[in-house]
Design a protein around this motif. Structure first.
Motif, PDB file in Angstrom:
ATOM      1  N   ALA A   9      -0.348  16.546 -13.196  1.00 30.94           N
ATOM      2  CA  ALA A   9      -0.543  17.975 -12.931  1.00 30.94           C
ATOM      3  C   ALA A   9       0.448  18.841 -13.704  1.00 30.94           C
ATOM      4  CB  ALA A   9      -0.421  18.242 -11.435  1.00 30.94           C
ATOM      5  N   LEU A  10       1.609  18.292 -13.995  1.00 29.95           N
ATOM      6  CA  LEU A  10       2.666  19.065 -14.669  1.00 29.95           C
ATOM      7  C   LEU A  10       2.413  19.267 -16.166  1.00 29.95           C
ATOM      8  CD1 LEU A  10       6.049  17.958 -13.153  1.00 29.95           C
ATOM      9  CD2 LEU A  10       5.668  20.144 -14.238  1.00 29.95           C
ATOM     10  N   TYR A  11       1.866  18.258 -16.798  1.00 29.41           N
ATOM     11  CA  TYR A  11       1.763  18.282 -18.255  1.00 29.41           C
ATOM     12  C   TYR A  11       0.343  18.598 -18.717  1.00 29.41           C
ATOM     13  CZ  TYR A  11       6.438  16.329 -18.386  1.00 29.41           C
ATOM     14  OH  TYR A  11       7.789  16.154 -18.240  1.00 29.41           O
ATOM     15  N   ASP A  12       0.277  19.061 -19.935  1.00 26.41           N
ATOM     16  CA  ASP A  12      -0.997  19.374 -20.573  1.00 26.41           C
ATOM     17  C   ASP A  12      -1.691  18.082 -20.994  1.00 26.41           C
ATOM     18  OD1 ASP A  12      -2.452  20.231 -23.387  1.00 26.41           O
ATOM     19  OD2 ASP A  12      -2.530  21.796 -21.830  1.00 26.41           O
TER      20      ASP A  12
ATOM     21  N   THR B 194       0.827  -1.205   0.000  1.00 27.07           N
ATOM     22  CA  THR B 194       0.000   0.000   0.000  1.00 27.07           C
ATOM     23  C   THR B 194       0.864   1.259   0.000  1.00 27.07           C
ATOM     24  OG1 THR B 194      -1.754  -1.170   1.161  1.00 27.07           O
ATOM     25  CG2 THR B 194      -1.818   1.229   1.242  1.00 27.07           C
ATOM     26  N   THR B 195       1.905   1.256   0.801  1.00 30.57           N
ATOM     27  CA  THR B 195       2.799   2.412   0.861  1.00 30.57           C
ATOM     28  C   THR B 195       3.473   2.650  -0.487  1.00 30.57           C
ATOM     29  OG1 THR B 195       3.217   2.010   3.202  1.00 30.57           O
ATOM     30  CG2 THR B 195       4.803   3.397   2.033  1.00 30.57           C
ATOM     31  N   THR B 196       3.980   1.592  -1.084  1.00 31.24           N
ATOM     32  CA  THR B 196       4.646   1.712  -2.384  1.00 31.24           C
ATOM     33  C   THR B 196       3.678   2.208  -3.445  1.00 31.24           C
ATOM     34  OG1 THR B 196       6.141  -0.091  -1.808  1.00 31.24           O
ATOM     35  CG2 THR B 196       5.963   0.457  -4.133  1.00 31.24           C
ATOM     36  N   ARG B 197       2.503   1.635  -3.479  1.00 31.51           N
ATOM     37  CA  ARG B 197       1.508   2.050  -4.478  1.00 31.51           C
ATOM     38  C   ARG B 197       1.081   3.502  -4.263  1.00 31.51           C
ATOM     39  NH1 ARG B 197      -1.147  -3.025  -5.905  1.00 31.51           N
ATOM     40  NH2 ARG B 197       0.492  -4.153  -7.005  1.00 31.51           N
ATOM     41  N   SER B 198       0.929   3.900  -3.020  1.00 34.11           N
ATOM     42  CA  SER B 198       0.547   5.285  -2.730  1.00 34.11           C
ATOM     43  C   SER B 198       1.607   6.259  -3.233  1.00 34.11           C
ATOM     44  CB  SER B 198       0.339   5.492  -1.229  1.00 34.11           C
ATOM     45  OG  SER B 198      -0.739   4.737  -0.775  1.00 34.11           O
ATOM     46  N   GLU B 199       2.878   5.902  -3.021  1.00 39.16           N
ATOM     47  CA  GLU B 199       3.967   6.747  -3.515  1.00 39.16           C
ATOM     48  C   GLU B 199       3.948   6.818  -5.044  1.00 39.16           C
ATOM     49  OE1 GLU B 199       7.519   5.075  -1.837  1.00 39.16           O
ATOM     50  OE2 GLU B 199       7.003   5.735   0.191  1.00 39.16           O
ATOM     51  N   GLU B 200       3.721   5.678  -5.687  1.00 37.57           N
ATOM     52  CA  GLU B 200       3.656   5.663  -7.152  1.00 37.57           C
ATOM     53  C   GLU B 200       2.504   6.540  -7.651  1.00 37.57           C
ATOM     54  OE1 GLU B 200       3.215   1.500  -7.974  1.00 37.57           O
ATOM     55  OE2 GLU B 200       5.365   1.119  -7.915  1.00 37.57           O
ATOM     56  N   LEU B 201       1.358   6.448  -7.005  1.00 39.56           N
ATOM     57  CA  LEU B 201       0.196   7.240  -7.426  1.00 39.56           C
ATOM     58  C   LEU B 201       0.427   8.733  -7.211  1.00 39.56           C
ATOM     59  CD1 LEU B 201      -2.713   4.948  -6.188  1.00 39.56           C
ATOM     60  CD2 LEU B 201      -1.943   5.298  -8.533  1.00 39.56           C
ATOM     61  N   VAL B 202       1.105   9.101  -6.129  1.00 34.81           N
ATOM     62  CA  VAL B 202       1.429  10.507  -5.886  1.00 34.81           C
ATOM     63  C   VAL B 202       2.366  11.026  -6.975  1.00 34.81           C
ATOM     64  CG1 VAL B 202       2.685  12.067  -4.327  1.00 34.81           C
ATOM     65  CG2 VAL B 202       0.989  10.483  -3.409  1.00 34.81           C
ATOM     66  N   GLN B 203       3.358  10.220  -7.336  1.00 35.46           N
ATOM     67  CA  GLN B 203       4.281  10.623  -8.402  1.00 35.46           C
ATOM     68  C   GLN B 203       3.543  10.777  -9.730  1.00 35.46           C
ATOM     69  OE1 GLN B 203       7.379   7.675  -8.336  1.00 35.46           O
ATOM     70  NE2 GLN B 203       8.388   8.558  -6.558  1.00 35.46           N
ATOM     71  N   LEU B 204       2.655   9.849 -10.019  1.00 33.25           N
ATOM     72  CA  LEU B 204       1.885   9.946 -11.256  1.00 33.25           C
ATOM     73  C   LEU B 204       0.965  11.162 -11.232  1.00 33.25           C
ATOM     74  CD1 LEU B 204       1.045   6.188 -11.860  1.00 33.25           C
ATOM     75  CD2 LEU B 204       2.557   7.630 -13.230  1.00 33.25           C
ATOM     76  N   ASP B 205       0.376  11.463 -10.086  1.00 30.33           N
ATOM     77  CA  ASP B 205      -0.464  12.659  -9.969  1.00 30.33           C
ATOM     78  C   ASP B 205       0.338  13.933 -10.229  1.00 30.33           C
ATOM     79  OD1 ASP B 205      -2.834  11.336  -9.491  1.00 30.33           O
ATOM     80  OD2 ASP B 205      -2.630  11.425  -7.300  1.00 30.33           O
ATOM     81  N   SER B 206       1.579  13.950  -9.755  1.00 26.44           N
ATOM     82  CA  SER B 206       2.410  15.136 -10.001  1.00 26.44           C
ATOM     83  C   SER B 206       2.767  15.257 -11.481  1.00 26.44           C
ATOM     84  CB  SER B 206       3.664  15.117  -9.131  1.00 26.44           C
ATOM     85  OG  SER B 206       4.513  14.063  -9.500  1.00 26.44           O
TER      86      SER B 206
ATOM     87  N   LYS C 162       3.299  12.521 -22.267  1.00 33.99           N
ATOM     88  CA  LYS C 162       3.637  12.162 -20.876  1.00 33.99           C
ATOM     89  C   LYS C 162       2.377  12.124 -20.014  1.00 33.99           C
ATOM     90  CE  LYS C 162       8.327  12.803 -20.873  1.00 33.99           C
ATOM     91  NZ  LYS C 162       9.225  11.763 -20.620  1.00 33.99           N
ATOM     92  N   TYR C 163       1.470  13.044 -20.239  1.00 38.97           N
ATOM     93  CA  TYR C 163       0.207  13.075 -19.507  1.00 38.97           C
ATOM     94  C   TYR C 163      -0.575  11.787 -19.771  1.00 38.97           C
ATOM     95  CZ  TYR C 163      -4.494  14.553 -18.102  1.00 38.97           C
ATOM     96  OH  TYR C 163      -5.726  14.637 -17.509  1.00 38.97           O
ATOM     97  N   THR C 164      -0.682  11.418 -21.036  1.00 37.22           N
ATOM     98  CA  THR C 164      -1.422  10.216 -21.418  1.00 37.22           C
ATOM     99  C   THR C 164      -0.783   8.962 -20.815  1.00 37.22           C
ATOM    100  OG1 THR C 164      -2.003  11.303 -23.485  1.00 37.22           O
ATOM    101  CG2 THR C 164      -2.340   8.932 -23.389  1.00 37.22           C
ATOM    102  N   GLU C 165       0.548   8.884 -20.863  1.00 32.63           N
ATOM    103  CA  GLU C 165       1.257   7.741 -20.275  1.00 32.63           C
ATOM    104  C   GLU C 165       1.003   7.649 -18.776  1.00 32.63           C
ATOM    105  OE1 GLU C 165       5.445   7.640 -21.136  1.00 32.63           O
ATOM    106  OE2 GLU C 165       5.091   8.060 -23.259  1.00 32.63           O
TER     107      GLU C 165
END
Length: 160
Positions: free
Chosen positions: A67-70, A52-64, A75-78
């Motif tokens: 949020a960064l890309y259009d 759960t901790t690992t997945r949460s970190e991965e999801l936070v990174q993906l959310d960032s 990269k947004y689509t990926e």
């Protein structure tokens, strides 16, 4: 002090020392045995917690990244596709764990690979017999569409 008293005192000290040594060995074995039981009984909860901790970190990174890309960015689509894949895997693991527990196991953990088709199943059991393995294989095949050649089932005995 008389010679008899000295012999009695020395004999009682030697006897006390022997009793202490025996108790030390017995207690050390009991503590070691309890330590092994605690480690295995926490195996399932520790595994889930780390996952759960690992997945949460991965999801936070993906959310960032999202949020960064259009939205039109590659990269947004990926990032969105990878996030959806992780969520799908999490849901499958939860469903499969529940189904396996319903077969009579006190606990089970399922791990589905991100980059491969492998599915690892850890069940709380002393041993794994053919009937049990087949019921788990059928469950994974029917529910998740997993090829039985990609399934690994490992018994991990834990006293809960």
């Amino acid at each position: 002090m008389s010679k008899t008293k000295k012999i009695i005192v020395m004999s009682s000290l030697v006897l006390l020392l022997a009793v202490t040594a025996v108790l030390n060995v017995v207690l050390a074995k009991n503590i070691a045995a309890k330590g092994d039981t605690i480690a295995t009984s926490n195996y399932f909860s520790t595994y889930r917690s780390e996952r759960t901790t690992t997945r949460s970190e991965e999801l936070v990174q993906l959310d960032s990244v999202i949020a960064l890309y259009d939205e039109s960015s590659e990269k947004y689509t990926e990032a969105v596709n990878l996030k959806m894949k992780i969520v799908e895997i999490m849901e499958k693991e939860l469903v499969l764990e529940t189904m396996i527990k319903s077969k009579g196991f006190s606990d089970a953990v399922v791990s589905i690979g991100m980059d491969s088709d492998n599915v690892n199943v850890f069940i709380n059991s002393n041993e794994l017999d053919m009937t049990t393995a087949l019921s788990i294989y059928n469950c994974l095949k029917d529910e998740a569409g997993v090829d039985p050649l990609n399934i690994i089932i490992m018994p991990v005995y834990s006293q809960i």
